[in-house]
Design a protein around this motif. Sequence first.
Motif, mmCIF file in Angstrom:
data_model
loop_
_atom_site.group_PDB
_atom_site.id
_atom_site.type_symbol
_atom_site.label_atom_id
_atom_site.label_comp_id
_atom_site.label_asym_id
_atom_site.label_seq_id
_atom_site.Cartn_x
_atom_site.Cartn_y
_atom_site.Cartn_z
ATOM 1 N N TYR A 111 0.839 -1.189 0.000
ATOM 2 C CA TYR A 111 0.000 0.000 0.000
ATOM 3 C C TYR A 111 0.880 1.246 0.000
ATOM 4 N N PHE A 112 0.493 2.193 -0.862
ATOM 5 C CA PHE A 112 1.254 3.425 -1.039
ATOM 6 C C PHE A 112 0.373 4.626 -0.736
ATOM 7 N N CYS A 113 0.963 5.599 -0.085
ATOM 8 C CA CYS A 113 0.330 6.898 0.115
ATOM 9 C C CYS A 113 0.876 7.838 -0.958
ATOM 10 N N GLU A 114 -0.023 8.590 -1.590
ATOM 11 C CA GLU A 114 0.413 9.462 -2.679
ATOM 12 C C GLU A 114 -0.228 10.839 -2.537
ATOM 13 N N ALA A 115 0.464 11.853 -3.061
ATOM 14 C CA ALA A 115 0.006 13.229 -2.896
ATOM 15 C C ALA A 115 0.201 14.027 -4.180
ATOM 16 N N ARG A 116 -0.660 15.002 -4.342
ATOM 17 C CA ARG A 116 -0.471 15.960 -5.417
ATOM 18 C C ARG A 116 -1.096 17.277 -4.997
ATOM 19 N N ALA A 117 -0.533 18.373 -5.470
ATOM 20 C CA ALA A 117 -1.133 19.672 -5.224
ATOM 21 C C ALA A 117 -2.489 19.719 -5.910
ATOM 22 N N ALA A 118 -3.476 20.239 -5.207
ATOM 23 C CA ALA A 118 -4.840 20.226 -5.727
ATOM 24 C C ALA A 118 -5.350 21.654 -5.909
ATOM 25 N N PRO A 119 -5.861 21.981 -7.087
ATOM 26 C CA PRO A 119 -6.349 23.341 -7.334
ATOM 27 C C PRO A 119 -7.711 23.620 -6.720
ATOM 28 N N SER A 120 -8.389 22.569 -6.302
ATOM 29 C CA SER A 120 -9.724 22.755 -5.743
ATOM 30 C C SER A 120 -9.973 21.732 -4.656
ATOM 31 N N GLU A 121 -11.176 21.806 -4.065
ATOM 32 C CA GLU A 121 -11.498 20.946 -2.944
ATOM 33 C C GLU A 121 -11.769 19.503 -3.362
ATOM 34 N N THR A 122 -12.188 19.272 -4.585
ATOM 35 C CA THR A 122 -12.483 17.908 -5.003
ATOM 36 C C THR A 122 -11.197 17.141 -5.262
ATOM 37 N N ASN A 123 -11.311 15.832 -5.298
ATOM 38 C CA ASN A 123 -10.174 14.992 -5.666
ATOM 39 C C ASN A 123 -10.634 14.006 -6.714
ATOM 40 N N THR A 124 -10.419 14.374 -7.971
ATOM 41 C CA THR A 124 -10.823 13.504 -9.085
ATOM 42 C C THR A 124 -9.647 12.700 -9.605
ATOM 43 N N PHE A 125 -8.560 12.675 -8.895
ATOM 44 C CA PHE A 125 -7.326 12.073 -9.396
ATOM 45 C C PHE A 125 -7.262 10.602 -9.016
#
Length: 127
Positions: A94-108
């Motif tokens: 299991y991996f934890c992953e992150a990305r900068a988000a331009p908005s409150e939703t997470n469609t990634f």
Amino acid sequence: QVQLVESGGGLVQAGGSLRLTCAASGRAFNMYAMGWFRQPAGKDRECVARISRSGGNTYYTNSVKGRFTISRDNAKNTVHLQMENLKPDDPAVYFCEARAAPSETNTFQRRSDYDYWGQGIQVTVSP
């Protein structure tokens, strides 16, 4: 930049529970959308849960809905994955992953959507 370290994995019997934790270092953690991915041996990595910047929006793949819960504590720079009723299909790294988000939703949902990831942690489920 964000550095991520997973913990809490291990061996559990089928039907049991585990709680994974991802500790993040770096600034502005609350500006990052987060995801938990898993990669079974010999298979592709898939996103099982993801959460928006504030934690107000969560998403799950069908196979874990009702069993896994993703949450985050922005004051402590942590993301958790509570896993209940673990099944023989759940073992993976299991991996934890992150990305900068331009908005409150997470469609990634794709692995390529994320910019940072931890070293991964093994979850094993015994019969």
